[in-house]
Design an enzyme around this catalytic site. Structure first.
Site, mmCIF file in Angstrom:
data_model
loop_
_atom_site.group_PDB
_atom_site.id
_atom_site.type_symbol
_atom_site.label_atom_id
_atom_site.label_comp_id
_atom_site.label_asym_id
_atom_site.label_seq_id
_atom_site.Cartn_x
_atom_site.Cartn_y
_atom_site.Cartn_z
ATOM 1 N N ARG A 76 0.846 -1.202 0.000
ATOM 2 C CA ARG A 76 0.000 0.000 0.000
ATOM 3 C C ARG A 76 0.880 1.250 0.000
ATOM 4 O O ARG A 76 2.031 1.218 0.372
ATOM 5 C CB ARG A 76 -0.911 0.007 1.239
ATOM 6 C CG ARG A 76 -1.972 -1.095 1.207
ATOM 7 C CD ARG A 76 -2.885 -1.010 2.416
ATOM 8 N NE ARG A 76 -3.751 0.156 2.348
ATOM 9 C CZ ARG A 76 -4.091 0.900 3.407
ATOM 10 N NH1 ARG A 76 -3.626 0.618 4.594
ATOM 11 N NH2 ARG A 76 -4.898 1.922 3.264
ATOM 12 N N LYS A 142 2.973 -6.305 12.646
ATOM 13 C CA LYS A 142 2.238 -6.589 11.405
ATOM 14 C C LYS A 142 2.404 -8.050 10.976
ATOM 15 O O LYS A 142 3.518 -8.536 10.802
ATOM 16 C CB LYS A 142 2.736 -5.646 10.298
ATOM 17 C CG LYS A 142 2.008 -5.801 8.970
ATOM 18 C CD LYS A 142 2.262 -4.581 8.090
ATOM 19 C CE LYS A 142 1.717 -4.776 6.685
ATOM 20 N NZ LYS A 142 1.142 -3.554 6.128
ATOM 21 N N ARG A 281 -2.358 4.941 13.420
ATOM 22 C CA ARG A 281 -1.289 4.618 14.385
ATOM 23 C C ARG A 281 -1.862 4.735 15.782
ATOM 24 O O ARG A 281 -2.670 5.635 16.041
ATOM 25 C CB ARG A 281 -0.136 5.627 14.292
ATOM 26 C CG ARG A 281 0.592 5.635 12.981
ATOM 27 C CD ARG A 281 1.642 4.491 12.905
ATOM 28 N NE ARG A 281 2.327 4.531 11.629
ATOM 29 C CZ ARG A 281 1.870 3.994 10.497
ATOM 30 N NH1 ARG A 281 0.712 3.365 10.493
ATOM 31 N NH2 ARG A 281 2.546 4.068 9.378
HETATM 32 C C1 BTN Z 1 0.673 -3.627 2.489
HETATM 33 O O1 BTN Z 1 1.446 -2.734 2.132
HETATM 34 O O2 BTN Z 1 0.334 -3.750 3.656
HETATM 35 C C2 BTN Z 1 0.085 -4.559 1.468
HETATM 36 C C3 BTN Z 1 1.064 -5.599 1.023
HETATM 37 C C4 BTN Z 1 0.497 -6.536 -0.022
HETATM 38 C C5 BTN Z 1 1.560 -7.460 -0.571
HETATM 39 C C6 BTN Z 1 0.993 -8.528 -1.465
HETATM 40 S S1 BTN Z 1 2.127 -9.843 -1.713
HETATM 41 C C7 BTN Z 1 1.115 -10.522 -2.949
HETATM 42 C C8 BTN Z 1 0.548 -9.366 -3.745
HETATM 43 N N1 BTN Z 1 1.419 -9.005 -4.820
HETATM 44 C C9 BTN Z 1 1.934 -7.789 -4.663
HETATM 45 O O3 BTN Z 1 2.730 -7.237 -5.435
HETATM 46 N N2 BTN Z 1 1.480 -7.250 -3.527
HETATM 47 C C10 BTN Z 1 0.546 -8.120 -2.859
#
Ligand code: BTN
Length: 285
Positions: A76, A142, A281
């Protein structure tokens, strides 16, 4: 922020057991889902959003793409996601809904994930909390991130691509990259079998997402809001909402409403906060 692709990601030492996965899905709501497992790709989300753009519309064609390594995984807010110590996969899901009826979807996904982990191991489920809008965490660390992207396919048709990174074990390299303390499912499970449990967890998540999808198509997020709030890791705690590191609002977290807005008790009254670009947060963080 864009980053150079990770040139030498290491592979995990477990593998998805295709026969076992087939069996577990066959007994659940995701029995008709197509699953593809690849050794390496840039990003499973990028792969599936591209595939959805080219795909003919189908009301029910859900698919899953799992990668053991991503060289350009995305998170994100434009952050990179390196998830070699975990499950990294995406689900492409057609939803015949107008954009207005998608509100709360990202929370519904987080809830489905938390409930799937409870299906796998109640001890694990009991430790997992939700951080609005859709992070999963254990003791403030997390556990999982979710990135949802959408590909419009008509006035009341959208493909949503749900990208999930779920840590299996705590990974110091990823902690350093994200600048955050992380958790892994293994630490909270009664026992963790690295050969069998990634497959069980993937199947449980797919089955829960399939049930969530069926319910969401009919009633949206509203009937799930109480279940979400019951797992809210920040319920009744002081929190801050940040945009680009700048505090936008402060107050006490009061759960979520039927559209997935965060309810924030402030001196000015109860505010409804839309997810968008803000991050939550704890006030003490
Ligand atoms: C975040 O930032 O919290 C979300 C992370 C999401 C990662 C996943 S891994 C599988 C899928 N492919 C990606 O490129 N991103 C999501």
């Amino acid at each position: 922020m864009s980053e150079a692709p990770d040139r030498s990601p290491s592979a995990p030492d477990w593998r998805i057991d295709a026969d076992f996965l087939h069996l577990e899905l066959g007994a659940g709501a995701a029995h008709a889902w197509a699953v593809e497992v690849v050794e390496e790709t840039g990003s499973t989300n990028a792969d599936l959003t591209q595939a959805c753009r080219a795909a003919p519309w189908s009301d029910d064609a859900c698919s899953v793409r799992v990668a053991y390594r991503q060289t350009a995984g995305r998170g994100r807010h434009g952050r990179p996601w390196r998830g070699q110590a975990g499950l990294t996969f995406s689900v492409a899901m057609p939803l015949a809904l107008s954009p207005a009826r998608l509100s709360g979807l990202s929370l519904a996904v987080g809830l489905a994930l938390a409930e799937a982990l409870e299906d796998v191991d109640p001890a694990l489920g009991a430790r997992v909390g939700l951080k609005w809008p859709n992070d999963l965490q254990i003791d403030g660390r997390k556990l999982s991130g979710i990135l949802i992207e959408s590909v419009p396919a008509g006035p009341e048709r959208v493909w949503v691509v749900i990208g999930i990174g779920l840590n299996l074990v705590r990974d110091p390299a990823m902690e350093a990259a994200l600048g955050r303390d992380l958790a892994g499912v293994a630490e909270a499970m009664t026992t963790f079998d690295p050969q069998r449990d990634p497959t069980r967890i993937l199947a449980a998540i797919a089955n829960r997402l399939a049930r969530m999808r069926e319910a969401f198509l009919v009633d949206g997020f509203a009937p799930m809001a109480a279940r979400w709030s019951a797992r809210d890791a920040f319920r009744d705690e002081p929190v801050r909402l940040l945009h680009d590191g700048v505090v936008q609002a402060e107050g006490l977290a009061r759960g979520v409403d039927g559209e997935g807005y965060l309810l924030l008790h402030t001196p000015e009254g109860l505010q409804r906060i839309a997810s968008g670009e803000v991050s939550l947060r704890g006030a003490s963080a």
